[in-house]
Design an enzyme around this catalytic site. Structure first.
Site, PDB file in Angstrom:
ATOM      1  N   HIS A 117       0.888  -1.521   0.837  1.00 26.52           N
ATOM      2  CA  HIS A 117       0.131   0.120   0.188  1.00 26.52           C
ATOM      3  C   HIS A 117       0.753   1.006  -0.292  1.00 26.52           C
ATOM      4  CE1 HIS A 117      -3.370  -2.255   0.340  1.00 26.52           C
ATOM      5  NE2 HIS A 117      -3.680  -3.188   1.855  1.00 26.52           N
TER       6      HIS A 117
HETATM    7 ZN    ZN Z   1      -4.100  -6.679   3.591  1.00 31.99          ZN
END
Ligand code: ZN
Length: 385
Positions: free
Chosen positions: A137
């Site tokens: 992320h």
């Molecule tokens: Zn995850």
């Protein structure tokens, strides 16, 4: 396959702490379980220590300002965190908190990815597995979703520099948004993410319409699922997409993020996979990797503390060609409790109506994907069933 497990205790000596879902205990317990099984005694199985990524290597993906900020937040002056700086770069106490020693710990994860990349690039191993990594992320100048340095994107950039083309498969329950964004406009990296749909679910992206742009159109592939999607439907969709596209793309390196937060007992995700289904996934990836010859694998999410060590031990068994006895070894059981390596129970059955909805959603997503990428990929006719 010659297998390398990239790991050292320094990876879990510091971290977000025990109250945080991404507690470093997950890593320690996985390591302890593999040690208890003597997983690194086999001739083609090697335990390899990571190194710190250099600043220059971090800059393959991150901005200089961000690397500086992580370093400063890691060693707060006078012991208190500069909150303005933390906020500016995405560090939040309730999600991705800055912690003392963060620069070293997270830099070691990026270094583990690079050690693995070097090993597979040079043919010293056919597969390298970094369970501490998979920080999919993180953005060039933003921490997000427990991820500080995007070790995956750093390693893929490094592989691209060596002239390799990369297929990236992400089976974490969350969309691999940071890696997708990193290579959104290139056809030298194919990213495929299977995940719980971003409807009221972090990070809110990963829909079939996100296909890449410019030369990268058709090289970002997303397969979202509704909550309570079962294992059979998940595996069916995986087989529809992953093997055919990876084979057509014919990469030099397969990179995978093997988050196990798809498990039915996970604390954050709502998909219903078991360790048995997870092993099927890893086996499918292993058979693709055999044809490619280079496989760089990462851990990722997974928040049920009694599931993660078993799932990643099973995954490493597939990678290194070892079958471990199903009864957890005494050395591990004495410490963490006895049990079985595979799940012995299974998720409660889902109502027929919900099952129909999950199926319809997955099929509709695949139909969109196929229709919009038929100029890029050759899709097989769907078998009825
Ligand atoms: Zn995850």
């Amino acid at each position: 396959m010659e297998a390398a497990f990239i790991c050292s205790e320094a990876l879990w000596s510091r971290g977000f702490g025990e109250g945080h879902p991404l507690t470093p205990v997950r890593l320690k317990r996985t390591y302890d379980l593999l040690m208890a099984y003597r997983a690194f005694d086999a001739p083609a199985s090697h335990l390899v220590k990571p190194r710190l990524a250099t600043r220059e290597e971090l800059l393959l993906f991150h901005t200089a300002e961000y690397v500086d900020a992580v370093e400063r937040l890691s060693a707060p002056r006078g012991g208190s965190v500069d909150r303005t700086l933390a906020r500016r770069y995405g560090f939040r106490p309730d999600e991705t908190p800055a912690f003392a020693g963060m620069f070293e710990t997270e830099g070691l994860k990026a270094g583990a990815a690079l050690v693995g990349a070097e090993m597979v690039a040079e043919g010293r191993a056919q597969v390298a597995f970094s369970i501490a990594g998979g920080m999919h992320h993180a953005r060039p100048a933003l921490a997000s979703g427990f991820c500080v340095f995007n070790d995956v994107a750093v390693a893929i950039h490094w592989l691209l520099r060596r002239g390799f083309r990369v297929a990236y498969v992400d089976v974490d329950v969350h969309h691999g948004d940071g890696v997708q964004a990193a290579f959104y406009d290139t056809d030298r990296v194919l990213t495929i993410s299977l995940h719980q749909a971003g409807i009221m679910f972090y990070p809110g992206t990963g829909f079939p319409e996100e296909l890449g742009e410019g030369a990268g159109y058709g090289y970002s592939i997303n397969v979202p699922f509704l909550p309570y999607t079962g294992e059979d439907l998940y595996l069916w969709a995986f087989r529809q997409v992953v093997p055919p596209l990876v084979r057509q793309f014919a990469p030099d390196v397969l990179v995978t993020q093997l988050g196990v937060d798809t498990h039915y007992r996970d604390l954050l995700g709502s998909l219903l996979l078991t360790t048995q289904g997870y092993v099927v996934l890893v086996e499918e990836l292993e058979s693709l990797a055999e044809g490619i010859g280079r496989w760089l694998a990462f851990g990722g999410g997974g928040y049920a503390i009694d599931v993660v060590p078993r799932a990643w031990t099973l995954a490493y068994g597939v990678m290194s060609g070892q079958t471990f006895p199903d009864e957890l070894p005494p050395m591990y059981a004495e410490r963490y409790g006895s049990g079985r390596l595979h799940d012995v129970d299974e998720p409660e059955p889902v109502e027929a109506r919900a099952a129909r909805q999950t199926r319809a959603y997955a099929k509709k997503g695949l139909a969109v994907l196929k229709a919009r990428t038929k100029g890029v990929w050759k899709w097989e006719e769907e078998a009825h069933g």
